[in-house]
Scaffold this active site. Structure first.
Site, PDB file in Angstrom:
ATOM      1  CG  ASN A 175      -1.537  11.785  -5.345  1.00  0.00           C
ATOM      2  OD1 ASN A 175      -2.432  11.853  -4.519  1.00  0.00           O
ATOM      3  ND2 ASN A 175      -0.255  11.655  -5.008  1.00  0.00           N
ATOM      4  CG  ASP A 245       5.527   6.546  -7.126  1.00  0.00           C
ATOM      5  OD1 ASP A 245       5.899   6.208  -5.985  1.00  0.00           O
ATOM      6  OD2 ASP A 245       4.476   6.126  -7.652  1.00  0.00           O
ATOM      7  CE  LYS A 255       3.207  31.717 -13.287  1.00  0.00           C
ATOM      8  NZ  LYS A 255       2.154  32.681 -13.575  1.00  0.00           N
ATOM      9  CG  ASP A 271       9.584   3.279  -1.403  1.00  0.00           C
ATOM     10  OD1 ASP A 271       8.857   3.236  -2.408  1.00  0.00           O
ATOM     11  OD2 ASP A 271       9.250   2.757  -0.311  1.00  0.00           O
ATOM     12  CB  ILE A 272       8.318   6.876   3.170  1.00  0.00           C
ATOM     13  CG1 ILE A 272       8.484   8.275   2.551  1.00  0.00           C
ATOM     14  CG2 ILE A 272       8.201   6.950   4.690  1.00  0.00           C
ATOM     15  CD1 ILE A 272       7.314   9.220   2.777  1.00  0.00           C
ATOM     16  CG  PHE A 288      -3.394   1.899   1.811  1.00  0.00           C
ATOM     17  CD1 PHE A 288      -3.011   2.032   3.131  1.00  0.00           C
ATOM     18  CD2 PHE A 288      -4.738   1.770   1.512  1.00  0.00           C
ATOM     19  CE1 PHE A 288      -3.948   2.028   4.147  1.00  0.00           C
ATOM     20  CE2 PHE A 288      -5.698   1.769   2.519  1.00  0.00           C
ATOM     21  CZ  PHE A 288      -5.309   1.897   3.840  1.00  0.00           C
ATOM     22  CE  LYS A 302       2.676  -0.664  -6.299  1.00  0.00           C
ATOM     23  NZ  LYS A 302       1.537   0.195  -6.542  1.00  0.00           N
ATOM     24  CE  LYS A 306       6.851   0.639  -2.461  1.00  0.00           C
ATOM     25  NZ  LYS A 306       6.405   2.032  -2.371  1.00  0.00           N
TER      26      LYS A 306
HETATM   27  O1  PMT Z   1      -6.915   9.880   0.365  1.00  0.00           O
HETATM   28  P1  PMT Z   1      -8.163   9.270  -0.236  1.00  0.00           P
HETATM   29  O2  PMT Z   1      -8.826  10.186  -1.223  1.00  0.00           O
HETATM   30  O3  PMT Z   1      -9.097   8.751   0.825  1.00  0.00           O
HETATM   31  O4  PMT Z   1      -7.711   7.993  -1.103  1.00  0.00           O
HETATM   32  C1  PMT Z   1      -7.170   6.884  -0.446  1.00  0.00           C
HETATM   33  C2  PMT Z   1      -5.977   6.291  -1.219  1.00  0.00           C
HETATM   34  C3  PMT Z   1      -6.468   5.752  -2.548  1.00  0.00           C
HETATM   35  C4  PMT Z   1      -4.897   7.365  -1.454  1.00  0.00           C
HETATM   36  C5  PMT Z   1      -5.374   5.167  -0.305  1.00  0.00           C
HETATM   37  O5  PMT Z   1      -6.363   4.207  -0.061  1.00  0.00           O
HETATM   38  C6  PMT Z   1      -4.150   4.547  -0.966  1.00  0.00           C
HETATM   39  O6  PMT Z   1      -4.240   3.649  -1.780  1.00  0.00           O
HETATM   40  N1  PMT Z   1      -2.940   5.031  -0.576  1.00  0.00           N
HETATM   41  C7  PMT Z   1      -1.636   4.645  -1.146  1.00  0.00           C
HETATM   42  C8  PMT Z   1      -1.410   5.310  -2.461  1.00  0.00           C
HETATM   43  C9  PMT Z   1      -0.066   4.950  -3.077  1.00  0.00           C
HETATM   44  O7  PMT Z   1       0.814   5.764  -3.032  1.00  0.00           O
HETATM   45  O8  PMT Z   1       0.031   3.740  -3.528  1.00  0.00           O
HETATM   46  P2  PMT Z   1       1.353   3.121  -4.262  1.00  0.00           P
HETATM   47  O9  PMT Z   1       0.902   1.809  -4.743  1.00  0.00           O
HETATM   48  O10 PMT Z   1       1.894   4.123  -5.241  1.00  0.00           O
HETATM   49  O11 PMT Z   1       2.415   2.985  -3.087  1.00  0.00           O
HETATM   50  C10 PMT Z   1       2.542   1.801  -2.290  1.00  0.00           C
HETATM   51  C11 PMT Z   1       2.874   2.185  -0.862  1.00  0.00           C
HETATM   52  O12 PMT Z   1       4.172   2.791  -0.828  1.00  0.00           O
HETATM   53  C12 PMT Z   1       1.915   3.174  -0.223  1.00  0.00           C
HETATM   54  O13 PMT Z   1       1.623   2.764   1.084  1.00  0.00           O
HETATM   55  C13 PMT Z   1       2.686   4.478  -0.238  1.00  0.00           C
HETATM   56  O14 PMT Z   1       2.323   5.308   0.866  1.00  0.00           O
HETATM   57  C14 PMT Z   1       4.134   4.009  -0.126  1.00  0.00           C
HETATM   58  N2  PMT Z   1       5.115   4.918  -0.753  1.00  0.00           N
HETATM   59  C15 PMT Z   1       4.950   5.358  -2.032  1.00  0.00           C
HETATM   60  C16 PMT Z   1       5.883   6.186  -2.603  1.00  0.00           C
HETATM   61  C17 PMT Z   1       7.008   6.588  -1.843  1.00  0.00           C
HETATM   62  N3  PMT Z   1       7.899   7.399  -2.332  1.00  0.00           N
HETATM   63  N4  PMT Z   1       7.155   6.144  -0.590  1.00  0.00           N
HETATM   64  C18 PMT Z   1       6.245   5.297  -0.029  1.00  0.00           C
HETATM   65  O15 PMT Z   1       6.411   4.887   1.117  1.00  0.00           O
END
Ligand code: PMT
Length: 362
Positions: A175, A245, A255, A271-272, A288, A302, A306
């Site tokens: 991403n 995700d 390849k 999911d961490i 975030f 969320k 979580k």
């Molecule tokens: O890096 P930059 O360019 O500065 O941009 C910042 C940002 C937009 C990446 C940042 O501000 C941000 O929003 N980060 C979280 C992105 C994200 O994965 O959002 P989500 O809504 O998909 O996930 C929710 C939360 O679950 C996040 O805290 C994520 O880290 C966590 N997660 C997601 C997937 C996963 N498999 N395990 C997780 O723990």
């Protein structure tokens, strides 16, 4: 930044650059001698919030470490009681000399903060550790020296950047995350005295000095690194990383041929946050939510789904916010309510998130 700067120059500095140049650059009188203004060595320290010695030569470092006060700089150093930042710069063999190292150790034990030197080509034509630290790193060190240490004693794990989920050795799902938001959080937490572990996906950023830095390219690697750092007794986990995700079900060791692939089957990644939040003794978790649109309800879902303690919502379709930008606009939601910010730098957003964390913790 708006700081008032008063420059002092040693005799050696004046061999390289004229006082007039620095007078114009600083818009202030330049002090070149102990006797130009006989009481300057007392008046200057009384006014200054921070003393920055950049570049600091082996000679200046030796004088400071041994209390020699024979010019304006070394005399001001003795009369100054605030934070001091030194940025050594010299030939790498000089820097490695045990006498220089001993002098530096002595200064650090007295509370002086050191930034650099960096490795690379040196003015003398050789290569090694001796280059003056990058100007931005010196500015960051000065900001750190001036920051209140309200996070002292806190262990904080921060994640940043994207993850890459490989389908073969050259292709992956990822991403747009640049890592800027997470790196700002790590830097500001360090400035405020926290012990910081920064776990980052692939980015073009230089990690802040003074933090434990770990690279994690895939979601599985990031998960393991977060577990290991959190198990060391972390007080807070801040998940700014954009963890993918999905990951391809199969990863080819070679390849893939163009004609051999028509669909890519994917699995969910681990999911961490959900995994760490299920621990009996767990850190305070700040996640975030990267959303396309202003739907705060999704962020709330969320946070509870979580089991986070706080979530920072950002609309990544908004101009100058979210991915890649130096600025962001967020809504912070937690158990005591919510707060919205204006568009501001990611450093400022990081400060507000950490303020909110401290308010809830105490
Ligand atoms: O890096 P930059 O360019 O500065 O941009 C910042 C940002 C937009 C990446 C940042 O501000 C941000 O929003 N980060 C979280 C992105 C994200 O994965 O959002 P989500 O809504 O998909 O996930 C929710 C939360 O679950 C996040 O805290 C994520 O880290 C966590 N997660 C997601 C997937 C996963 N498999 N395990 C997780 O723990």
């Amino acid at each position: 930044m708006g700081a008032t700067v008063t420059v002092m120059m040693t005799g050696a500095a004046r061999e390289f650059i004229t006082p007039l140049s620095l007078q114009v650059a600083s818009q202030n009188a330049v002090h070149t001698s102990l006797f130009q203004d006989p009481l300057a060595h007392i008046a200057l320290p009384a006014q200054a919030d921070v003393l920055v010695i950049a570049p600091a030569t082996a000679n200046t470092i030796a004088k400071l470490a041994n209390g020699i006060a024979d010019d304006i700089l070394s005399t001001v150093f003795l009369a100054y009681q605030g934070p001091v930042v030194i940025a050594p710069s010299m030939n790498w063999k000089m820097y490695e000399h045990p006498v220089v190292q001993e002098n530096l150790r002595k200064l650090l034990s007295l509370g002086v903060m050191q930034i650099g030197p960096d490795c690379g080509p040196l003015a003398c034509g050789e290569e090694g550790k001796g280059r003056l630290a990058a100007v931005q790193d010196i500015v960051d060190a000065v900001i750190a020296a001036l920051s209140p240490k309200d996070l002292k004693g806190q262990k904080i794990v921060v994640t940043a950047g994207p993850t890459r989920e490989y389908m073969d050795p050259v292709r992956f799902i990822s991403n747009r995350s640049s890592g800027k938001m997470g790196f700002s959080l790590a830097k500001i937490a360090r400035n405020r005295g926290a012990e910081v572990a920064l776990i980052s996906g692939p980015t073009a950023l230089r990690p802040p000095q003074g933090v434990v830095f770990r690279q994690a390219h895939t979601s599985d690697q990031m998960f393991r690194a977060v577990e290991e750092e959190s198990e060391k007794g972390a007080d807070a986990l801040i998940m700014a990383a954009a963890v993918a995700d999905f990951k391809p079900v199969r990863q080819s060791g070679v390849k893939l041929e163009k004609r051999g692939v028509s669909t890519i089957a994917v699995d969910n990644t681990v999911d961490i946050i959900s995994s760490i939040s299920s621990w009996k003794k767990r850190p305070f978790i700040i996640g975030f939510a990267a959303e396309t649109g202003s739907n705060i309800e999704k962020a709330k879902a969320k946070m509870s789904g979580k089991n986070m303690d706080m979530i920072v919502f950002n609309d990544v379709t908004e101009k100058d916010a979210g991915f890649e930008t130096d600025t962001n606009r967020v809504v912070i939601l937690d158990k005591i309510g919510s707060t919205s910010t204006e568009l501001m730098s990611k450093d400022e957003i990081a400060c507000i998130i950490l303020d909110r964390y401290m308010k809830i913790k105490t």
